[in-house]
Design a protein around this motif. Structure first.
Motif, mmCIF file in Angstrom:
data_model
loop_
_atom_site.group_PDB
_atom_site.id
_atom_site.type_symbol
_atom_site.label_atom_id
_atom_site.label_comp_id
_atom_site.label_asym_id
_atom_site.label_seq_id
_atom_site.Cartn_x
_atom_site.Cartn_y
_atom_site.Cartn_z
ATOM 1 N N SER A 100 -87.547 -127.398 -48.735
ATOM 2 C CA SER A 100 -88.366 -127.020 -49.888
ATOM 3 C C SER A 100 -89.833 -126.933 -49.498
ATOM 4 C CB SER A 100 -88.190 -128.016 -51.042
ATOM 5 O OG SER A 100 -88.726 -129.289 -50.694
ATOM 6 N N ASN A 101 -90.243 -127.765 -48.520
ATOM 7 C CA ASN A 101 -91.633 -127.735 -48.053
ATOM 8 C C ASN A 101 -91.731 -127.701 -46.529
ATOM 9 O OD1 ASN A 101 -90.896 -130.346 -47.375
ATOM 10 N ND2 ASN A 101 -92.100 -131.306 -48.993
ATOM 11 N N ASP A 102 -90.561 -127.617 -45.852
ATOM 12 C CA ASP A 102 -90.484 -127.482 -44.392
ATOM 13 C C ASP A 102 -91.218 -128.604 -43.660
ATOM 14 O OD1 ASP A 102 -88.909 -125.157 -44.578
ATOM 15 O OD2 ASP A 102 -90.691 -123.937 -44.906
ATOM 16 N N THR A 103 -90.900 -129.824 -44.076
ATOM 17 C CA THR A 103 -91.461 -131.001 -43.417
ATOM 18 C C THR A 103 -90.333 -131.905 -42.927
ATOM 19 O OG1 THR A 103 -91.592 -132.190 -45.526
ATOM 20 C CG2 THR A 103 -93.556 -130.981 -44.813
ATOM 21 N N VAL A 104 -90.623 -132.634 -41.851
ATOM 22 C CA VAL A 104 -89.660 -133.588 -41.295
ATOM 23 C C VAL A 104 -89.602 -134.815 -42.202
ATOM 24 C CG1 VAL A 104 -89.178 -135.135 -39.359
ATOM 25 C CG2 VAL A 104 -89.991 -132.801 -38.931
ATOM 26 N N ILE A 105 -88.368 -135.218 -42.578
ATOM 27 C CA ILE A 105 -88.223 -136.365 -43.473
ATOM 28 C C ILE A 105 -87.467 -137.520 -42.837
ATOM 29 C CG2 ILE A 105 -88.428 -135.050 -45.610
ATOM 30 C CD1 ILE A 105 -85.359 -135.039 -45.788
ATOM 31 N N GLU A 106 -86.773 -137.273 -41.735
ATOM 32 C CA GLU A 106 -85.974 -138.354 -41.150
ATOM 33 C C GLU A 106 -85.515 -137.942 -39.757
ATOM 34 O OE1 GLU A 106 -81.907 -140.935 -42.195
ATOM 35 O OE2 GLU A 106 -82.710 -139.489 -43.642
ATOM 36 N N GLN A 107 -85.158 -138.943 -38.947
ATOM 37 C CA GLN A 107 -84.483 -138.708 -37.683
ATOM 38 C C GLN A 107 -83.255 -139.603 -37.607
ATOM 39 O OE1 GLN A 107 -87.500 -139.047 -34.516
ATOM 40 N NE2 GLN A 107 -87.343 -136.826 -34.306
ATOM 41 N N ILE A 108 -82.135 -139.014 -37.197
ATOM 42 C CA ILE A 108 -80.873 -139.745 -37.056
ATOM 43 C C ILE A 108 -80.688 -140.041 -35.570
ATOM 44 C CG2 ILE A 108 -78.410 -139.756 -37.580
ATOM 45 C CD1 ILE A 108 -78.933 -137.387 -39.473
ATOM 46 N N ARG A 109 -80.516 -141.313 -35.249
ATOM 47 C CA ARG A 109 -80.419 -141.709 -33.849
ATOM 48 C C ARG A 109 -79.054 -142.318 -33.539
ATOM 49 N NH1 ARG A 109 -85.163 -141.178 -31.292
ATOM 50 N NH2 ARG A 109 -87.021 -140.895 -32.591
ATOM 51 N N GLY A 110 -78.891 -142.734 -32.280
ATOM 52 C CA GLY A 110 -77.634 -143.346 -31.868
ATOM 53 C C GLY A 110 -76.741 -142.431 -31.070
ATOM 54 N N PHE A 111 -77.281 -141.268 -30.641
ATOM 55 C CA PHE A 111 -76.510 -140.325 -29.839
ATOM 56 C C PHE A 111 -76.932 -140.435 -28.373
ATOM 57 C CE2 PHE A 111 -77.337 -138.544 -34.058
ATOM 58 C CZ PHE A 111 -76.049 -138.414 -34.532
ATOM 59 N N THR A 112 -76.177 -139.769 -27.518
ATOM 60 C CA THR A 112 -76.539 -139.719 -26.098
ATOM 61 C C THR A 112 -77.276 -138.414 -25.822
ATOM 62 O OG1 THR A 112 -74.602 -141.060 -25.579
ATOM 63 C CG2 THR A 112 -75.674 -139.953 -23.735
ATOM 64 N N THR A 113 -76.569 -137.308 -25.725
ATOM 65 C CA THR A 113 -77.198 -135.983 -25.650
ATOM 66 C C THR A 113 -76.415 -135.045 -26.561
ATOM 67 O OG1 THR A 113 -75.905 -135.561 -23.641
ATOM 68 C CG2 THR A 113 -78.210 -136.158 -23.349
#
Length: 308
Positions: A100-113
């Motif tokens: 809606s405003n093209d902004t980063v709201i979160e990052q999901i982690r816990g992966f390798t690649t």
């Protein structure tokens, strides 16, 4: 330009009607739900996601807080975009963007690649190909927590079948894997021939998956009912990604090394024509109307608007 099939005669041929320059090296792209905005991933400097107004074909913004993005997945109902960091560093995240405003709201982690990602048709689950961990991770999109993991060796890309009963995974090596999304267990694994797949996609109007292999110049077509090979198109010019027409039994295949997009009749599984004028085309997406496609030219950092 190669003539189009008979059912298009008397109409205008498919052709590029506009191009727009973008920063970096445009690779994969997605549209928002109404087709009004196009999101283009670039993993080279300047890295980021370019947002394009499709009505005016102008750049609105470049989102830069996303690492080295390549793979994109658009939520089918919410204003949300998922982008992977494909820098190959350990522990790369998925970035969540509010469209809606093209902004980063979160990052999901816990992966390798991370490689490919796909959402089911309701958007309730996000499926992630974690190449480094050799597994498919299912994420609940309401809280971005893990639901399950499924072991698949070196997964490169993933798609979800219409109806959400099964996902399909193309792996580095020689396998296409089907996963039951009710149990998140593997149902089958079919040999496709050696190579590194660049994409997998499910046909709109047939029980088939299409897997592109740029280096070996093949398009593998698998029958999801029999779980066997349906057809293989050989000697293509660097096939990279395929997109399906929204209303017709037709697909469009970018051929990076041939500077063209091939038109495929998905009933006969044959190439019926080509669209010329591209420069190292990579990603492709068809607008909801079926009248327009957008192609990322990594060779000259442009996006082509194509009349279909």
């Amino acid at each position: 330009m190669t003539p189009l099939p008979p059912y298009r005669r008397g109409q205008r041929e498919a052709a590029i009607i506009n191009t727009i320059s973008v920063q970096g090296s445009p690779n994969r792209l997605v549209l928002n739900n109404d087709g009004s905005k196009l999101y283009v991933a670039s993993s080279t400097t300047p890295r980021g996601i370019t947002v394009i107004d499709t009505a005016k074909m102008r750049v609105l913004k470049m989102i830069v807080e996303v690492g080295s993005p390549i793979w994109l997945a658009m939520h089918p109902t919410a204003q949300r975009l998922y982008a992977s960091d494909n820098s190959r560093a350990a522990g790369t995240p998925i970035t969540v963007i509010d469209t809606s405003n093209d902004t980063v709201i979160e990052q999901i982690r816990g992966f390798t690649t991370i490689n490919g990602m796909a959402l089911n048709s309701t958007g309730a689950s996000l499926y992630v190909a974690d190449d480094g961990a050799s597994q498919i991770v299912a994420i609940d999109t309401t809280n971005h927590q893990r639901i399950s993991t499924t072991a698949v060796r070196y997964p490169n890309d993933i798609c979800v079948a219409p109806g959400n009963a099964r996902s399909h995974v193309a792996s580095v090596g020689e396998h296409w894997t089907g996963i039951n999304l009710g149990t998140n267990q593997r149902e089958f694994q079919t040999r496709t021939g050696t190579g590194v797949p660049t994409s997998i996609a499910h046909a709109r109007f047939a029980a088939r998956v299409y897997i592109t292999y740029r280096e070996t110049r093949r398009l593998y077509i698998g029958d999801t009912t029999t779980k066997e090979t349906s057809s293989i198109l050989n000697d293509l010019l660097g096939p990279f990604q395929i997109a399906f027409h929204t209303m017709l039994e037709r697909a469009y295949l970018t051929e990076t090394d041939g500077n063209q997009v091939s038109i495929i009749d998905t009933r006969t599984q044959t190439v019926t024509g080509t669209i010329q004028g591209f420069y190292k085309p990579r990603g492709i997406v068809v607008a909801p109307s079926g009248r327009i496609a957008y192609v990322a030219n990594i060779g000259n950092s442009t996006i082509a608007e194509v009349r279909l």
